[in-house]
Structures are given as C-alpha cells and as structure tokens.
Write a protein that holds these residues in place. Structure first.
Motif, PDB file in Angstrom:
ATOM      1  N   PHE A  48      -4.555   4.570   0.819  1.00 28.67           N
ATOM      2  CA  PHE A  48      -3.663   3.527   0.679  1.00 28.67           C
ATOM      3  C   PHE A  48      -2.606   3.827   1.797  1.00 28.67           C
ATOM      4  O   PHE A  48      -2.001   2.968   2.431  1.00 28.67           O
ATOM      5  N   ALA A  71       0.763   4.041  -3.319  1.00 27.63           N
ATOM      6  CA  ALA A  71      -0.110   5.019  -3.084  1.00 27.63           C
ATOM      7  C   ALA A  71       0.194   6.351  -3.646  1.00 27.63           C
ATOM      8  O   ALA A  71      -0.848   6.983  -4.252  1.00 27.63           O
ATOM      9  N   HIS A 124       0.802  -1.185  -0.056  1.00 23.90           N
ATOM     10  CA  HIS A 124       0.052  -0.096   0.202  1.00 23.90           C
ATOM     11  C   HIS A 124       0.905   1.168   0.073  1.00 23.90           C
ATOM     12  O   HIS A 124       0.557   2.204  -0.694  1.00 23.90           O
ATOM     13  N   GLU A 126      -3.970   2.971   5.235  1.00 25.89           N
ATOM     14  CA  GLU A 126      -3.951   1.453   5.493  1.00 25.89           C
ATOM     15  C   GLU A 126      -2.708   1.179   5.665  1.00 25.89           C
ATOM     16  O   GLU A 126      -2.392  -0.080   6.362  1.00 25.89           O
ATOM     17  N   SER A 152      -0.778  -8.019  -2.198  1.00 22.70           N
ATOM     18  CA  SER A 152      -1.296  -7.347  -0.984  1.00 22.70           C
ATOM     19  C   SER A 152      -2.685  -8.125  -0.412  1.00 22.70           C
ATOM     20  O   SER A 152      -2.816  -8.353   0.628  1.00 22.70           O
TER      21      SER A 152
END
Length: 140
Positions: free
Chosen positions: A45, A29, A25, A48, A112
């Motif tokens: 992102f 981003a 993430h 997270e 992810s």
C-alpha cells in the motif's frame, strides 16, 4: 486552444484521482501491515501511495511529456486492476506477496477504486489528446 484546455482539464482530473489513490493507500497502510508473507500488504500500500503521488507530481511539473502520462496510466490501471482482482478473486499468497483477497467493499476501498478509475480514464484520454511535438516525434 481547445486542445490545450482539454489537456489541462484532463491533467487536473488525473492528478485529483492519483492524489485520492495516494492518500487512501497511505492512510490504510498501517492497518494492513499484519497481512504478510515476505512482504506485507501495508508495504505494498505504501508503494502504491508513493507511485501515485509521484505520478501526480510529475503530471503537475511535466504534464506535457507523453512518458509522464504513460507512467500515470500504468500506476492508475495497475492499482485499479489490483483492487478489482483481489475483491473478486481469491488469488491466495504467491511468491513474496500475501493473500490479499478481501471480498467486500467499504468506503475507503470504494473511494480508492473511484480515484484509480478516474485517473486511468484521464491518463488514457490525456495520451490520446496530448499534442505531439512539432518536430514530428512524440514528446517524451
């Protein structure tokens, strides 16, 4: 002793999944900053990535606390739910959030999702096998 080994193994498996989630993430981003409403997808992102990194750090430092495992579970499950939702459902923009529908799998997204799935299962199992405190109340 077997329970201690199980908790230790689950802790490191969960930490690994969270670290993968955080890294991917954070890495992606910037590419998602243009996808925006009031808040950009890149900002989400980064949030997270920060939440997953914090969960991993807390598990390393305070992995005997049930609240830490619960936090790791919430972060992991929410991340996994989001990636699956926005992969398969065109939710559209809502409130301050942009339309994050992306109907494709690519390497980083898959990595992810696997990290989030691993850490979700690890955190859930960790909560189940984590010994309760000897005083009869759950460790928080």
């Amino acid at each position: 002793m077997a329970a201690t080994c199980s908790v230790r193994l689950l802790r490191w498996v969960t930490v690994a999944g969270l670290v993968v989630d955080a890294y991917v993430h954070a890495h992606l981003a910037g590419a998602y900053d243009p996808v925006r409403a009031t808040v950009s997808q890149g900002t989400l992102f980064r949030a997270e990535a920060a939440a997953a990194a914090l969960a991993a750090l807390l598990l390393v430092v305070a992995g005997r606390r049930r609240l830490v495992w619960a936090y790791a579970l919430v972060v992991s499950a929410a991340g996994l739910a989001a990636v699956l939702l926005y992969r398969y459902v065109d939710v559209g923009a809502w409130g301050p959030f942009p339309n994050m529908y992306e109907p494709a799998w690519f390497t980083e997204k898959t990595v992810s999702a696997v990290g989030e799935a691993v850490s979700t299962v690890g955190a859930a199992l960790g909560l189940l096998v984590l010994p309760r405190s000897r005083r009869g109340s759950p460790q928080l």
